[in-house]
Design a protein around this motif. Structure first.
Motif, mmCIF file in Angstrom:
data_model
loop_
_atom_site.group_PDB
_atom_site.id
_atom_site.type_symbol
_atom_site.label_atom_id
_atom_site.label_comp_id
_atom_site.label_asym_id
_atom_site.label_seq_id
_atom_site.Cartn_x
_atom_site.Cartn_y
_atom_site.Cartn_z
ATOM 1 N N TYR A 48 0.835 -1.189 0.000
ATOM 2 C CA TYR A 48 0.000 0.000 0.000
ATOM 3 C C TYR A 48 0.872 1.243 0.000
ATOM 4 O O TYR A 48 2.076 1.177 0.262
ATOM 5 C CB TYR A 48 -0.988 0.002 1.170
ATOM 6 C CG TYR A 48 -0.384 0.018 2.551
ATOM 7 C CD1 TYR A 48 -0.037 -1.173 3.199
ATOM 8 C CD2 TYR A 48 -0.200 1.211 3.254
ATOM 9 C CE1 TYR A 48 0.494 -1.178 4.472
ATOM 10 C CE2 TYR A 48 0.317 1.219 4.525
ATOM 11 C CZ TYR A 48 0.666 0.018 5.141
ATOM 12 O OH TYR A 48 1.193 0.025 6.402
ATOM 13 N N SER A 49 0.213 2.355 -0.295
ATOM 14 C CA SER A 49 0.928 3.625 -0.415
ATOM 15 C C SER A 49 0.045 4.746 0.100
ATOM 16 O O SER A 49 -1.140 4.819 -0.231
ATOM 17 C CB SER A 49 1.298 3.873 -1.882
ATOM 18 O OG SER A 49 1.737 5.190 -2.080
ATOM 19 N N TYR A 50 0.655 5.645 0.892
ATOM 20 C CA TYR A 50 -0.084 6.801 1.388
ATOM 21 C C TYR A 50 -0.074 7.945 0.387
ATOM 22 O O TYR A 50 -0.909 8.847 0.461
ATOM 23 C CB TYR A 50 0.542 7.318 2.685
ATOM 24 C CG TYR A 50 0.348 6.417 3.871
ATOM 25 C CD1 TYR A 50 1.436 5.811 4.486
ATOM 26 C CD2 TYR A 50 -0.921 6.184 4.393
ATOM 27 C CE1 TYR A 50 1.264 4.989 5.592
ATOM 28 C CE2 TYR A 50 -1.098 5.362 5.489
ATOM 29 C CZ TYR A 50 0.000 4.773 6.081
ATOM 30 O OH TYR A 50 -0.164 3.956 7.172
ATOM 31 N N GLY A 51 0.933 7.929 -0.504
ATOM 32 C CA GLY A 51 1.063 9.006 -1.469
ATOM 33 C C GLY A 51 2.389 8.891 -2.195
ATOM 34 O O GLY A 51 3.082 7.866 -2.081
ATOM 35 N N VAL A 52 2.755 9.935 -2.906
ATOM 36 C CA VAL A 52 3.994 9.918 -3.686
ATOM 37 C C VAL A 52 5.187 9.606 -2.790
ATOM 38 O O VAL A 52 5.309 10.149 -1.691
ATOM 39 C CB VAL A 52 4.178 11.263 -4.403
ATOM 40 C CG1 VAL A 52 5.551 11.341 -5.056
ATOM 41 C CG2 VAL A 52 3.085 11.473 -5.440
ATOM 42 N N ASN A 53 6.037 8.695 -3.278
ATOM 43 C CA ASN A 53 7.263 8.272 -2.598
ATOM 44 C C ASN A 53 7.005 7.536 -1.286
ATOM 45 O O ASN A 53 7.926 7.383 -0.472
ATOM 46 C CB ASN A 53 8.200 9.455 -2.342
ATOM 47 C CG ASN A 53 8.731 10.059 -3.631
ATOM 48 O OD1 ASN A 53 8.972 9.335 -4.600
ATOM 49 N ND2 ASN A 53 8.892 11.358 -3.663
ATOM 50 N N SER A 54 5.794 7.073 -1.084
ATOM 51 C CA SER A 54 5.444 6.300 0.098
ATOM 52 C C SER A 54 4.977 4.921 -0.329
ATOM 53 O O SER A 54 4.016 4.790 -1.099
ATOM 54 C CB SER A 54 4.318 6.992 0.860
ATOM 55 O OG SER A 54 3.531 6.058 1.576
ATOM 56 N N THR A 55 5.677 3.872 0.118
ATOM 57 C CA THR A 55 5.221 2.504 -0.133
ATOM 58 C C THR A 55 5.487 1.669 1.108
ATOM 59 O O THR A 55 6.507 1.860 1.783
ATOM 60 C CB THR A 55 5.928 1.849 -1.338
ATOM 61 O OG1 THR A 55 7.322 1.785 -1.092
ATOM 62 C CG2 THR A 55 5.657 2.614 -2.625
ATOM 63 N N GLU A 56 4.587 0.748 1.390
ATOM 64 C CA GLU A 56 4.712 -0.108 2.568
ATOM 65 C C GLU A 56 4.324 -1.532 2.198
ATOM 66 O O GLU A 56 3.493 -1.743 1.297
ATOM 67 C CB GLU A 56 3.780 0.370 3.687
ATOM 68 C CG GLU A 56 4.012 1.794 4.146
ATOM 69 C CD GLU A 56 5.257 1.951 4.985
ATOM 70 O OE1 GLU A 56 5.692 3.103 5.190
ATOM 71 O OE2 GLU A 56 5.803 0.928 5.441
ATOM 72 N N LYS A 57 4.897 -2.485 2.910
ATOM 73 C CA LYS A 57 4.507 -3.885 2.737
ATOM 74 C C LYS A 57 3.165 -4.117 3.426
ATOM 75 O O LYS A 57 2.856 -3.509 4.457
ATOM 76 C CB LYS A 57 5.561 -4.803 3.381
ATOM 77 C CG LYS A 57 6.915 -4.769 2.688
ATOM 78 C CD LYS A 57 6.917 -5.592 1.429
ATOM 79 C CE LYS A 57 8.327 -5.732 0.864
ATOM 80 N NZ LYS A 57 8.339 -6.489 -0.414
#
Lengths: 115, 111
Positions: A48-57
């Motif tokens: 998932y991602s909260y926004g630009v340049n943000s990614t999480e497992k």
């Protein structure tokens, strides 16, 4: 028309190939998600991602990787596809101004088969 | 652990019969619950959510905290209700906005 798009719909590929599953949304949503679903099973969050340049497992460990360079684009990549990656991959997004109870908007999914 | 359980893989009823799709959840806090539906050859879409207390396409669902259930009901099933139904939970303590899904139940409404 504001929507969320996934390409390709179906992909059959040989073992060892690098693949990228595309997901784009035109709704201006900040939060985006990738779910994996095996036939007859539940959806599992893999990224998932909260926004630009943000990614999480996500909750389910995955060998895939994601990137979020632009708000509207959230591609998923497998560097070396294996038969165990055969599954359906669903992309989704969520309204940034809503809280936990806002609905997810899903794409049509990509059904991946690795031979 | 946070979990959503849909005990029935397949529910088959005749047109006009009542329908109840079962959903039980495991969550220590106060969850937000949803029902999603996927019709043939269409994408997964929201059917209804607990907080709205609404009836969509004749379907309703009531949160029972004592039984930790969120069963989906419709008094008279229609053929067009045939689809895959997923119950989902959104943890209020999580700011990820993620959903935890059940395994899904296929509803088959026979003419």
């Amino acid at each position: 028309e504001a929507d969320i798009y996934q390409t390709p719909r179906y992909l059959v590929i040989g073992t060892g190939k690098k693949i990228t599953l595309e997901c784009s949304q035109t709704m201006g949503h900040d939060k985006m998600y990738w779910y994996q679903q095996d036939p007859g099973m539940e959806l599992h969050l893999i990224h998932y991602s909260y926004g630009v340049n943000s990614t999480e497992k996500g909750d389910l460990s995955s060998e895939s990787t994601v990137s979020r360079i632009r708000t509207e684009h959230f591609p998923l990549t497998l560097e070396s596809a294996r038969p165990s990656h055969t599954s359906q991959y669903l992309c989704a997004s969520r309204n940034p101004r809503s809280s936990y109870n806002s609905p997810l908007h899903f794409g049509n999914g990509t059904r991946l088969t690795v031979t | 652990a946070q979990r959503v359980t849909q005990p029935e893989k397949l529910l088959s009823v005749f047109k006009g019969a009542p329908v109840e799709l079962k959903c039980n959840y495991s969550y220590s806090g106060s969850p937000e619950l949803f029902w999603y539906v996927q019709y043939s050859r269409q994408r997964l879409q929201l059917l209804l959510r607990h907080i709205s207390r609404e009836s969509i396409k004749g379907f309703t669902a009531d949160l029972n905290k004592g039984e930790t259930s969120f069963h989906l009901k419709k008094p008279f099933a229609q053929e067009e209700d045939s689809a895959m139904y997923y119950c989902a939970l959104s943890p209020r303590t999580s700011n990820t906005g993620k959903l935890i899904f059940g395994q899904g139940t296929t509803l088959q409404v026979k003419p």
